[in-house]
Enzyme design. Structure first.
Site, PDB file in Angstrom:
ATOM      1  N   GLY A 194       0.957 -11.382 -14.874  1.00 24.08           N
ATOM      2  CA  GLY A 194       1.499 -12.222 -13.809  1.00 24.08           C
ATOM      3  C   GLY A 194       0.684 -13.439 -13.462  1.00 24.08           C
TER       4      GLY A 194
ATOM      5  CD  GLU B  89      -4.761   3.504  10.420  1.00 15.33           C
ATOM      6  OE1 GLU B  89      -5.446   2.491  10.175  1.00 15.33           O
ATOM      7  OE2 GLU B  89      -4.426   4.320   9.543  1.00 15.33           O
TER       8      GLU B  89
END
Length: 654
Positions: free
Chosen positions: A238, A459
């Protein structure tokens, strides 16, 4: 208001039906079905002598008699109620189950006086069979009836073989190469130049010399210089290797032969080598020109790597022919071979030596400035508003290839259209990046209250440590909304460094361990949610000891073979050294884990406040961390960009 073009699929502009190979198979199937079901008159015939035939005739066993005057043969059709008594109960097999069957009896008349026999028998017995006289077979129709099916299937076979071999040249046309040729005379050939290739500034400088040689070859040959025969483009998928090769052909304005490495190798022996010869023969006729072989590792893999299982002789023969064509036995003046691969480590050494592929050009993942250029190219056709900042998007997509960036822009436009917006905004791009990296949001996934609290604490632990540590990547946002396989995620804006110090790696390890440390400190129990974090820090800690030599017990040692050829399947260190490596890895991880718990204990109130905000909103940003913890002490370049973007967002909102 301008009239739009009618794209209704029910318009009168119908496309003509093209005859393809599928129609041939349908026709063959129809013929076989017809042959199977046309056996409705399948009969079971029995040959009898003349006396038996006379007895059956006298018993009125026949419904019809056909007399062939050519060979004095009589064929009589048996009545249905008489079939079992004459032919037996098992006269017809199961294959005729769906067919209307009939039985016949054949005999040869000893003389031509069948008419007298029938007249005499009909006068004495009750007979209702009809009599039909046949003059015999017509030779022409007989031959046509037997030869036409054979000719029909022979034509179908020849047609299929021509289509399989590429058409036009019979089965031997399979040795022709399958390269697509792009030049001035090619219809639908779009000219690509270096202006169409964003980024890749160093790679473009490398290939500009090739373009200059094809345009002004006398400038080099006059000094005795030789054209480089081969150029190998190496880089991850890519990154634009194929696009760069087409740009070289567009700038040089010469014929461009494009073929994949897998197109050379077939199941037929010798086909690959023949295609290589044919490809170079065509190229020499159109010189100066460029041959581009994409994914050359399909044919250029190193020979003799697996002697136990054997090797693919056809692939090796193809590679040998390619080496011979590039070696200079024939004159390749004006023919340059470009090749692309993302697996240069498995290519044969003979293919990479000087005189074949003279130079290698590394087409790496785009850096910050290159990503800005790529975003600028892909955003030309997308309607955006003032909130979209190229610098922010480029920093928000580290490690993205050109194809990934194109996907981000398209995904952002789809998200904006799905939400009914008139333009694509910054939020759409961040959601697109989240969608590509983490997967689709799964708000419908059922989680309990306790699970949500655990995820929020986890988190918030990552976010708190990333804010307090000097070399940790600055936070962009944290969410507890499930996305993909993750129950929560945090996004950062990493610094693009060329080298990384020991202190930076330590801070990254500590921030990654923040989730597990928060669970143990504030919940007094740990969960499986830290599995991905533990995998990352284990790999990084082993890399610090084994690859980078960042160890107190094993300093300045590297146990990694970059070539993949010297050490093979054995470890380059003893068992005692392996135990030392394990102990060092455990020590590094344990030190950073204790450090993470110490920092979280010191800022426990702020961590709890951040957890509550996360439970309430499900998503928090860098501004929320600044309100809870205060301004970050260490401002990196990424943090400055992030603050400028936040200030711009607030200005647009006001």
């Amino acid at each position: 208001m301008s009239k739009k073009k009618n794209n209704n699929i029910f318009s009168d502009n119908k496309k003509p039906i093209r005859f393809g190979i599928n129609w041939v198979f349908v026709l063959m199937l129809a013929v076989f079905i017809y042959i199977f079901f046309s056996n409705r008159n399948a009969s079971n015939n029995k040959d009898v002598n003349w006396s038996e035939f006379q007895q059956l005739t006298q018993q009125n066993s026949f419904s019809k008699m056909i007399v062939n005057l050519h060979d004095n043969k009589v064929t009589a059709k048996i009545k249905k109620e008489k079939i079992a008594s004459i032919l037996g109960t098992d006269a017809f097999p199961r294959s005729y189950l769906f067919c209307s069957t009939e039985g016949t009896v054949s005999t040869t008349v000893p003389s031509t006086e069948f008419a007298n026999f029938y007249k005499e028998t009909a006068s004495r017995y009750t007979i209702d069979a009809t009599v039909e006289y046949n003059e015999g077979h017509n030779l022409l129709w007989y031959l046509l009836g037997n030869l036409l099916p054979v000719l029909f299937f022979a034509c179908i076979w020849v047609f299929i073989m021509k289509r399989m071999s590429g058409g036009g040249g019979g089965i031997f046309n399979v040795v022709k190469n399958k390269a697509q040729v792009y030049d001035k005379s090619s219809p639908n050939s779009k000219k690509i130049t270096f202006r169409d290739v964003a980024g890749l500034s160093e790679a473009k400088q490398e290939v500009e010399e090739i373009v200059d040689f094809l345009k002004n070859s006398n400038k080099y040959t006059g000094l005795g210089a030789k054209i480089p025969k081969g150029v190998l483009l190496v880089g991850p998928p890519g990154t634009g290797k194929t696009l760069l090769a087409k740009a070289v052909a567009g700038e040089a304005d010469v014929p461009f032969f494009s073929i994949s490495g897998s197109d050379f190798v077939e199941m037929f022996v010798g086909v690959g080598a023949s295609r290589v010869r044919d490809l170079f023969h065509q190229a020499k006729e159109k010189y100066p020109c460029i041959i581009f072989i994409d994914e050359i590792d399909a044919v250029g893999r190193a020979r003799g790597k697996n002697p136990i299982m054997g090797t693919n002789d056809e692939r090796e023969n193809t590679l040998n022919q390619l080496l011979t064509e590039m070696d200079g036995f024939g004159s390749n003046s004006g023919v340059i071979v470009l090749a692309a691969t993302n697996r240069v480590d498995i290519l044969d050494k003979a293919l990479l030596r000087a005189g074949r592929f003279d130079r290698q050009i590394n087409v790496e993942l785009p850096e910050l400035n290159d990503r800005k250029e790529i975003f600028a190219v892909h955003l030309q056709d997308i309607k955006t508003d003032s909130s979209v900042n190229m610098d922010f998007l480029a920093r928000q997509s580290p490690g993205f290839s050109g194809a990934d960036i194109a996907n981000v822009c398209n995904e952002a436009a789809l998200i904006a259209a799905r939400n009914g917006k008139e333009s694509v905004q910054k939020e759409d791009f961040t959601n697109a990046i989240d969608r590509i990296i983490g997967g689709l949001e799964k708000r419908s996934k059922v989680t309990t209250v306790e699970e949500r609290k655990t995820i929020a604490l986890h988190e918030a632990g990552h976010a708190s440590l990333s804010w307090m540590l000097e070399y940790a990547n600055p936070l962009v946002k944290v969410t507890i909304v499930p996305r993909g396989k993750a129950l929560g995620a945090a996004w950062y804006m990493p610094e693009e460094r060329q080298i990384t110090t020991y202190q930076q790696l330590q801070d990254e390890l500590c921030a990654t361990l923040g989730g597990r440390a928060a669970e143990e400190l504030f919940l007094k129990k740990i969960s499986t949610g830290a599995a991905n974090d533990l995998e990352r820090i284990t790999k990084q800690a082993y890399a610090m000891v084994v690859y980078y030599g960042m160890s107190e017990l094993l300093p300045n040692l590297n146990y990694y073979d970059a070539t993949g050829q010297d050490w093979g399947f054995h470890k380059p260190y003893s068992d005692d050294t392996a135990r030392m490596i394990d102990k060092e890895v455990q020590r590094i991880v344990e030190e950073q884990y204790k450090r993470a718990k110490t920092i979280l204990t010191e800022y426990s109130k702020q961590h709890q406040q951040l957890t509550d905000i996360l439970l309430e909103r499900e998503v928090i940003y860098a501004d929320d961390l600044e309100q809870v913890f205060g301004k970050r002490k260490w401002l990196s370049r990424s943090q400055e960009i992030l603050e400028k973007q936040n200030a711009l967002d607030q200005k647009n909102c006001s």
